[in-house]
Design an enzyme around this catalytic site. Structure first.
Site, short mmCIF file in Angstrom:
data_model
loop_
_atom_site.label_atom_id
_atom_site.label_comp_id
_atom_site.label_asym_id
_atom_site.label_seq_id
_atom_site.Cartn_x
_atom_site.Cartn_y
_atom_site.Cartn_z
N GLU A 56 0.83 -1.21 0.00
CA GLU A 56 0.00 0.00 0.00
C GLU A 56 0.86 1.26 0.00
O GLU A 56 0.59 2.22 -0.74
CB GLU A 56 -0.92 -0.01 1.24
CG GLU A 56 -1.87 -1.19 1.28
CD GLU A 56 -1.31 -2.39 2.01
OE1 GLU A 56 -2.10 -3.19 2.52
OE2 GLU A 56 -0.06 -2.55 2.05
N ASP A 209 23.46 -38.21 -4.23
CA ASP A 209 23.45 -37.25 -5.34
C ASP A 209 24.30 -36.01 -5.10
O ASP A 209 24.58 -35.27 -6.05
CB ASP A 209 22.00 -36.80 -5.62
CG ASP A 209 21.09 -37.95 -6.02
OD1 ASP A 209 21.63 -38.97 -6.49
OD2 ASP A 209 19.87 -37.82 -5.86
N PRO A 305 12.86 -41.68 -1.69
CA PRO A 305 11.61 -42.38 -1.39
C PRO A 305 11.37 -42.59 0.10
O PRO A 305 10.23 -42.58 0.56
CB PRO A 305 11.77 -43.72 -2.13
CG PRO A 305 13.22 -43.85 -2.44
CD PRO A 305 13.75 -42.47 -2.57
#
Length: 377
Positions: A56, A209, A305
């Site tokens: 605003e 990974d 998983p």
């Protein structure tokens, strides 16, 4: 009663709010448009970084910079103007002082120090305050769903992202997973990372990974905190997610330090002992409570998983973000590892909320069946 002009201006305000993704954390993304009832645009603004000006005030400044006054104008805003003095003064007071005559609000702010007080104060000052229709309210809710979750449920909105083949496989048997999906899907995934206050993974993914888990493929001045679920404290000191810019939180079931763990003298790395008394592993509900207390709105999960299955079995997943590649990988690692199910009635049932094509891959967003977490009407 809202008008077609209200609808257009609120859509503009939502676009402004979207531009604040990656800027406002832990505050909500808010947009504001100020104009006249005959269609003249006076000012536009979006909430800035925490401690900076709200939407605003930015819109009022925009109008003033053009030599325009907001007296008698309408303000369209995607969230109720705040009514308390935090790091910035109340936005409802700024609109009152500017002489705005009417305010159209997409949603009430659930923050306890606002929660209707901003609208009440503006009405008491003689402003007409109206609420947007349901379609705008829903869009405003989705844009800040993590903020609403933290305010109303006291925990982040948990979104689990998975990239998989058409037969639901996330890696080959030898562990190779880069890349199942294409470049467009990977870039889109980074845009979802950018939305998040924190990115969560498990130690299995770190060891397999060695991901960075930062935002690289889309422009961003913001790096979400990275969180690792690491019960036995096995995160290697050379792990790439420790080298990337931003804070790292390692949730463990052991007290640090540990000989093979990341160094504790790195001020960007924090260890948190959240041992579950029964399982001896990291207590995931307590972890979510802790992240909420640190202002985490959306928690983006990129794990394996086992972590996906643990979150799902604990009923902690609010949304699944799946990227499905048009490939078949056969026997290999799946998306989720559950305890053995004895009947189909034990399956986790989901509803599809969105599907789209991202490059050559399909993006599917799903949420659990049951009561919908949505805007009150």
């Amino acid at each position: 009663m809202t008008t077609p002009l209200d609808q257009r201006r609120l859509l503009e305000a939502l676009t402004l709010a979207e531009s604040a993704i990656g800027i406002t954390e832990p505050n909500p993304r808010v947009g504001c448009v100020i104009g006249t009832e005959d269609g003249q645009l006076l000012g536009r603004g979006a909430t800035q970084q925490a401690g900076g000006s709200h939407a605003e005030v930015m819109a009022l400044r925009d109008a003033a910079a053009q030599g325009l006054k907001a007296r008698g104008a309408t303000a369209w805003v995607t969230l109720e103007p705040c009514a308390h003095h935090g790091r910035t003064p109340p936005c409802c007071d700024a609109l009152i002082a500017a002489g705005v005559a009417r305010v159209v609000v997409a949603l009430q702010d659930p923050y306890p120090q606002v929660a209707g007080a901003g609208m009440a104060r503006m009405r008491a000052a003689g402003l007409r305050v109206e609420m947007a229709d349901a379609s705008i309210a829903k869009a405003a809710w989705e844009l800040n769903i993590g903020f609403f979750s933290r305010m109303l449920r006291k925990r982040p909105w948990v979104r689990v992202k998975v990239a998989a083949s058409l037969d639901g496989r996330t890696a080959l048997d030898n562990g190779v997973s880069q890349w199942i999906t294409g470049e467009a899907a990977r870039t889109d995934g980074h845009a979802w990372r950018k939305r998040a206050s924190a990115v969560l993974t498990g130690i299995g993914t770190v060891l397999a990974d060695d991901p960075r888990l930062d935002v690289r493929l889309v422009p961003s001045n913001w790096q979400p905190m990275r969180v690792v679920v690491d019960s036995a404290l096995r995160t290697p000191p050379a792990a790439r997610l420790l080298q990337a810019p931003g804070q790292v939180l390692i949730a463990t079931a052991l007290p640090p330090p540990c000989s093979n763990a990341a160094p504790t003298d790195d001020k960007r790395v924090e260890f948190l002992n959240l041992r579950h008394q029964t399982s001896g592993k990291v207590d995931l509900p307590r972890l979510l409570d802790e992240l909420a207390s640190r202002g985490v709105n959306e928690l983006h999960v990129e794990g394996g998983p086992r972590l996906n299955g643990a979150l799902a079995e604990a009923h902690l997943v609010d949304e699944w973000l799946l990227y499905i590649a048009p490939k078949l990988l056969g026997s290999s690692r799946g998306m989720v590892a559950f305890s053995q199910l004895n009947s189909l009635e034990d399956a986790v049932s989901l509803r599809v909320v969105e599907t789209s094509l991202v490059g050559a891959d399909i993006r599917v967003r799903l949420r659990p069946l049951g009561p919908t977490f949505g805007p009150p009407r």
